[in-house]
Design an enzyme around this catalytic site. Structure first.
Site, PDB file in Angstrom:
ATOM      1  N   TYR A 123     -21.351  -2.865 -34.517  1.00  0.00           N
ATOM      2  CA  TYR A 123     -22.549  -3.137 -35.222  1.00  0.00           C
ATOM      3  C   TYR A 123     -23.137  -4.456 -35.383  1.00  0.00           C
ATOM      4  O   TYR A 123     -23.962  -4.767 -36.089  1.00  0.00           O
ATOM      5  CB  TYR A 123     -22.436  -2.279 -36.597  1.00  0.00           C
ATOM      6  CG  TYR A 123     -22.315  -0.815 -36.655  1.00  0.00           C
ATOM      7  CD1 TYR A 123     -22.186  -0.092 -35.494  1.00  0.00           C
ATOM      8  CD2 TYR A 123     -22.279  -0.041 -38.026  1.00  0.00           C
ATOM      9  CE1 TYR A 123     -21.946   1.213 -35.663  1.00  0.00           C
ATOM     10  CE2 TYR A 123     -22.276   1.219 -37.834  1.00  0.00           C
ATOM     11  CZ  TYR A 123     -22.226   1.804 -36.819  1.00  0.00           C
ATOM     12  OH  TYR A 123     -21.738   3.079 -36.881  1.00  0.00           O
ATOM     13  N   LYS A 176      -7.849   1.342 -33.043  1.00  0.00           N
ATOM     14  CA  LYS A 176      -7.470   2.085 -31.751  1.00  0.00           C
ATOM     15  C   LYS A 176      -6.756   0.995 -31.243  1.00  0.00           C
ATOM     16  O   LYS A 176      -7.382   0.612 -29.854  1.00  0.00           O
ATOM     17  CB  LYS A 176      -8.795   2.322 -31.288  1.00  0.00           C
ATOM     18  CG  LYS A 176      -8.534   3.314 -29.652  1.00  0.00           C
ATOM     19  CD  LYS A 176      -8.479   4.708 -30.048  1.00  0.00           C
ATOM     20  CE  LYS A 176      -7.690   5.227 -28.650  1.00  0.00           C
ATOM     21  NZ  LYS A 176      -7.415   6.674 -28.840  1.00  0.00           N
ATOM     22  N   ASP A 209      -8.138   8.429 -33.826  1.00  0.00           N
ATOM     23  CA  ASP A 209      -8.392   9.948 -33.337  1.00  0.00           C
ATOM     24  C   ASP A 209      -7.290  10.889 -34.162  1.00  0.00           C
ATOM     25  O   ASP A 209      -7.784  11.908 -34.683  1.00  0.00           O
ATOM     26  CB  ASP A 209      -8.180  10.081 -31.743  1.00  0.00           C
ATOM     27  CG  ASP A 209      -7.164   8.928 -31.026  1.00  0.00           C
ATOM     28  OD1 ASP A 209      -6.598   8.420 -31.834  1.00  0.00           O
ATOM     29  OD2 ASP A 209      -6.906   9.321 -30.010  1.00  0.00           O
ATOM     30  N   ASP A 233     -17.683   4.197 -40.632  1.00  0.00           N
ATOM     31  CA  ASP A 233     -18.913   4.781 -40.616  1.00  0.00           C
ATOM     32  C   ASP A 233     -18.557   6.567 -40.266  1.00  0.00           C
ATOM     33  O   ASP A 233     -19.042   7.302 -41.095  1.00  0.00           O
ATOM     34  CB  ASP A 233     -19.920   4.488 -39.597  1.00  0.00           C
ATOM     35  CG  ASP A 233     -21.188   4.961 -39.872  1.00  0.00           C
ATOM     36  OD1 ASP A 233     -21.651   5.771 -40.760  1.00  0.00           O
ATOM     37  OD2 ASP A 233     -22.290   4.607 -39.053  1.00  0.00           O
TER      38      ASP A 233
END
Ligand code: NAD
Length: 339
Positions: A123, A176, A209, A233
């Site tokens: 972002y 991640k 995930d 988010d």
């Protein structure tokens, strides 16, 4: 008397912020509101989605209550939320997701706080349109993922301090880092390092995930989630789903020089003007704001009244109604009457 900014926003924004203002006034706390327009409405009226005068008012008052603003998808101006958070250095986003008695959901003891870095990651807004990034094929577009040591340290300390002050026991860092070794690897390493300063809070990490699956299957096992911007988010909307939907979750954007409080949900354009949507998220954002400006008693009273109306289930909107739903205004009235 508090001098605060009100940003009604777009779509359902004016309806839900009006509900929050009514409830805040009903607590007896005296507020003088400066109202400013941002977003699509402001773009049409003033030619800018984030007019300079509006930004000056928000900066001067330091604390604002904001409705959602519409951002064009895949084209047009940059997200006003992202611009605003960067302009005001609102580096921390806090989204509590707690089960509410009276709202039917698969689980009844969810009590999660999503704390999200609010300025960086994908972002940051560093994007290259198709064919403009040197060294890559001409059919390729690029968005850069930005993670800095400074902002990660700030958000990690913020999360641990928040956990301590709110008697929380555990922080789960979401990442991640198995794939994104440079960026998420840095985020995780700094979070882990910062955790050593807070020995009373248990620290663990999860790959994003797996985290998504864990939250759907065993949300009660988690407490505070510390996330880079994008994962925070996405996961906070997932958490909203766990406790009954987007109409229920408030959010705080906090910086060193001010704060903006808003519902987690967007402008829900298809419901605009219908007085149908749930005002709870905006009202609870108002309660978070009251607490932030030192009005703890009023904040707690507002939270209690809102929860009581939801638990009773007689005057609630379509998204959580077990019998005939009522309008945004009627639900707001019920909360005001409780107060
Ligand atoms: P949205 O949150 O506006 O709406 C998605 C769906 O969630 C709605 O159709 C509705 O079913 C439900 N919903 C949302 N708010 C609700 C409420 N108060 N009560 C009951 N149900 C509610 O998401 P979207 O449609 O993806 O986004 C619309 C616009 O809002 C986009 O332009 C987006 O960029 C913007 N947006 C703004 C903010 C913000 O300003 N903070 C946040 C998210 C999205």
């Amino acid at each position: 008397m508090h001098h605060l900014t009100l940003i009604p926003g777009d779509g359902v924004g004016p309806e839900v912020t009006a509900a929050a203002v009514r409830c805040i006034e009903a607590t007896g706390v005296r507020v003088q509101w400066d109202v400013v327009q941002l977003g699509s409405g402001a773009k049409k009226k003033y030619g800018s989605e984030l007019p300079r005068e509006a930004l000056a008012v928000i900066k001067r008052n330091k604390v604002a209550l904001k409705g959602p603003v519409t951002t064009p998808v895949g084209e047009g101006f940059r997200s006003v939320n992202v611009q605003l958070r960067q302009a005001l250095d609102l580096f921390a986003n806090v989204r509590p997701a707690t089960s509410l008695p009276g709202v039917r959901t698969p689980y009844n003891a969810v009590d999660l706080i999503v704390i999200r870095e609010n300025l960086e990651d994908l972002y940051a807004g560093i994007e290259f349109k198709k064919g403009t990034f040197k060294g890559l094929p001409r059919d390729t577009a690029v968005s850069l993922k930005v993670i800095s040591e400074r902002n990660t340290k700030r958000i990690a300390h913020f999360a641990f301090t928040y956990a301590q002050n709110h008697h929380r026991k555990k922080i789960t860092c979401v990442h991640k880092a198995n794939i994104l070794k440079a960026t998420d690897g840095l985020f995780l390493a700094i979070a882990r390092h910062v955790s050593e300063h807070y020995p009373r809070i248990y620290f663990e990490d999860r790959i994003v995930d797996a985290m998504a699956m864990q939250l759907v299957m065993k949300p009660q096992d988690y407490d505070v989630l510390l996330c880079p911007n994008l994962y925070g988010d996405i996961l906070s909307d997932l958490c909203a789903g766990l406790v009954g939907g987007l109409g229920l979750l408030p959010s705080a954007n906090i910086g060193e020089r001010g704060a903006i409080f808003e519902p987690v949900h967007g402008s829900a354009p298809k419901y605009a003007g219908k007085h149908k949507v749930n005002p709870t998220a905006a009202i609870l954002a108002g309660a978070l704001m009251l607490r932030f400006v030192g009005e703890e008693k009023a904040a707690s009273a507002l939270e209690r009244a809102t929860k009581a109306v939801i638990k009773e289930g007689k005057y609630v909107t379509y998204d959580i109604a077990r019998r005939k739903p009522v309008s945004t205004t009627r639900m707001t009235e019920a909360i005001v009457n409780r107060l």
